[in-house]
Design a protein around this motif. Structure first.
Motif, PDB file in Angstrom:
ATOM      1  N   GLN A  25      49.796  93.855 -47.112  1.00 45.97           N
ATOM      2  CA  GLN A  25      48.923  95.077 -46.747  1.00 45.97           C
ATOM      3  C   GLN A  25      49.592  95.614 -45.310  1.00 45.97           C
ATOM      4  N   ALA A  26      50.104  94.764 -44.673  1.00 46.82           N
ATOM      5  CA  ALA A  26      50.623  95.423 -43.176  1.00 46.82           C
ATOM      6  C   ALA A  26      52.008  96.177 -43.382  1.00 46.82           C
ATOM      7  N   GLY A  27      52.721  95.990 -44.609  1.00 47.03           N
ATOM      8  CA  GLY A  27      53.933  96.873 -44.800  1.00 47.03           C
ATOM      9  C   GLY A  27      55.035  95.958 -44.269  1.00 47.03           C
ATOM     10  N   LEU A  28      54.859  94.487 -44.018  1.00 48.61           N
ATOM     11  CA  LEU A  28      56.069  93.764 -43.378  1.00 48.61           C
ATOM     12  C   LEU A  28      56.611  92.886 -44.195  1.00 48.61           C
ATOM     13  N   LEU A  29      56.396  93.015 -45.528  1.00 43.48           N
ATOM     14  CA  LEU A  29      57.126  92.187 -46.419  1.00 43.48           C
ATOM     15  C   LEU A  29      57.979  92.814 -47.449  1.00 43.48           C
ATOM     16  N   VAL A  30      57.601  93.922 -47.898  1.00 42.69           N
ATOM     17  CA  VAL A  30      58.496  95.153 -48.357  1.00 42.69           C
ATOM     18  C   VAL A  30      58.446  96.059 -47.132  1.00 42.69           C
ATOM     19  N   LEU A  31      59.874  96.030 -46.457  1.00 48.95           N
ATOM     20  CA  LEU A  31      59.646  97.067 -45.140  1.00 48.95           C
ATOM     21  C   LEU A  31      59.906  98.318 -45.342  1.00 48.95           C
ATOM     22  N   LEU A  32      59.215  99.115 -44.877  1.00 48.65           N
ATOM     23  CA  LEU A  32      59.325 100.573 -44.866  1.00 48.65           C
ATOM     24  C   LEU A  32      59.121 101.315 -43.735  1.00 48.65           C
ATOM     25  N   GLY A  33      59.872 102.373 -43.306  1.00 50.51           N
ATOM     26  CA  GLY A  33      59.927 103.013 -42.152  1.00 50.51           C
ATOM     27  C   GLY A  33      60.435 102.358 -41.204  1.00 50.51           C
ATOM     28  N   ASN A  34      60.016 102.424 -39.809  1.00 51.94           N
ATOM     29  CA  ASN A  34      60.607 101.911 -38.727  1.00 51.94           C
ATOM     30  C   ASN A  34      59.545 100.835 -38.135  1.00 51.94           C
ATOM     31  N   PRO A  35      59.097  99.685 -38.523  1.00 52.92           N
ATOM     32  CA  PRO A  35      58.314  98.791 -37.937  1.00 52.92           C
ATOM     33  C   PRO A  35      58.476  98.298 -36.503  1.00 52.92           C
ATOM     34  N   ASP A  36      57.605  97.948 -35.775  1.00 56.41           N
ATOM     35  CA  ASP A  36      57.660  97.336 -34.694  1.00 56.41           C
ATOM     36  C   ASP A  36      58.337  95.836 -34.467  1.00 56.41           C
ATOM     37  N   PRO A  37      59.624  96.148 -33.651  1.00 62.39           N
ATOM     38  CA  PRO A  37      60.259  94.725 -33.626  1.00 62.39           C
ATOM     39  C   PRO A  37      59.613  93.518 -33.369  1.00 62.39           C
ATOM     40  N   GLN A  38      58.539  93.624 -32.687  1.00 65.68           N
ATOM     41  CA  GLN A  38      57.584  92.388 -32.547  1.00 65.68           C
ATOM     42  C   GLN A  38      56.976  91.862 -33.583  1.00 65.68           C
ATOM     43  N   ASP A  39      56.468  92.879 -34.567  1.00 63.45           N
ATOM     44  CA  ASP A  39      55.686  92.491 -35.878  1.00 63.45           C
ATOM     45  C   ASP A  39      56.792  91.919 -36.879  1.00 63.45           C
ATOM     46  N   LEU A  40      58.210  92.351 -36.725  1.00 63.71           N
ATOM     47  CA  LEU A  40      59.166  91.885 -37.613  1.00 63.71           C
ATOM     48  C   LEU A  40      59.512  90.299 -37.131  1.00 63.71           C
ATOM     49  N   VAL A  41      59.364  90.098 -35.983  1.00 61.60           N
ATOM     50  CA  VAL A  41      59.498  88.683 -35.407  1.00 61.60           C
ATOM     51  C   VAL A  41      58.474  87.831 -36.150  1.00 61.60           C
TER      52      VAL A  41
END
Length: 263
Positions: free
Chosen positions: A38-54
């Motif tokens: 739902q947060a778009g952090l499993l299938v990555l799109l755009g430029n997510p925040d590095p902290q969220d990626l961690v």
């Protein structure tokens, strides 16, 4: 920034996984995968925040370790496949993860247990390490040694490697390898011997006690005489092929006549 609910679940996951509660870890992982999607952090799109990626990477890494501890290899494959994006595509923007090489090493051993030797070498060559640094990393050196010993047939070294595993999860895959090795040794014993003393069979198959040998013997269909302490191997029925001699002789004569005509 990641939603507060996701961050809260992530903190709960860290505590529960550290405590060793595998059941609750699985429940939280299921909820977190939905939250990551739902947060778009499993299938990555755009430029997510590095902290969220961690955070997303940490969750997937816990999932990979949880899969091994619950002996769910397909689940491990899925988690490790999802981690490839974080390890390969975002390595320049994310801080190194202490779990990366333990998981990469586990993936290499998994390939060995599936006898995917070509994939093992391809994966090894694609690691972001210099060739001379591979054996210097204990998590990568361990599967490299295992592969070499398997190719040499040094099964006793593979067995001893269980106690030298750089992480507890490695022992699961070494045990799996030993299962494959035992079946290979058993096939050789069946072909070479009619019977063996129970003690010798246990030694050859790397079993620690008699109950393990008896369980294995039942799986293979061997006959065990506990009084004589002997195992008798079940011989496979050999197929007999009848050769029709008259037809072969007539065919040979026919070919001989044709050769005479050619000459």
């Amino acid at each position: 920034m990641a939603p507060p609910q996701l961050v809260q679940l992530y903190r709960e996951l860290q505590q529960v996984f550290t405590s060793g509660n595998l059941q609750q870890t699985g429940v939280l992982l299921t909820r977190l995968k939905i939250a990551l999607t739902q947060a778009g952090l499993l299938v990555l799109l755009g430029n997510p925040d590095p902290q969220d990626l961690v955070i997303a990477r940490d969750i997937l890494e816990v999932g990979a370790f949880w899969s091994i501890r619950t002996k769910d290899i397909p689940s491990f494959d899925r988690y490790f496949s999802q981690l490839q994006t974080f390890y390969n595509d975002f390595s320049s923007v994310l801080p190194p993860s202490p779990r990366e090489y333990p998981l990469r090493g586990l993936n290499l051993i998994r390939l060995l247990t599936q006898n995917r030797i070509a994939d093992f070498h391809t994966t090894l060559e694609s690691l972001p390490l210099r060739a001379d640094a591979l054996t210097g990393n204990p998590y990568i050196a361990h599967p490299i040694n295992l592969e070499q010993w398997l190719m040499e047939g040094s099964y006793s070294k593979v067995w001893n490697a269980r106690e030298e595993a750089p992480a507890e999860e490695y022992k699961f895959f070494v045990d799996s390898l030993m299962g494959t090795i035992r079946n290979e040794i058993a096939s050789c014993e069946e072909a070479a011997y009619d019977s063996l003393p129970l003690k010798d069979a246990a030694t050859l198959l790397f079993f620690k006690n008699q109950s393990e040998v008896l369980a294995f013997a039942r799986e293979r269909g061997w006959q065990v005489d506990l009084t004589a302490a002997k195992i008798t191997f079940a011989k496979k029925t050999e197929e007999k092929v009848e050769i029709q001699k008259e037809k072969l002789i007539l065919a040979d004569l026919h070919y001989a006549r044709e050769l005479e005509q050619i000459v």
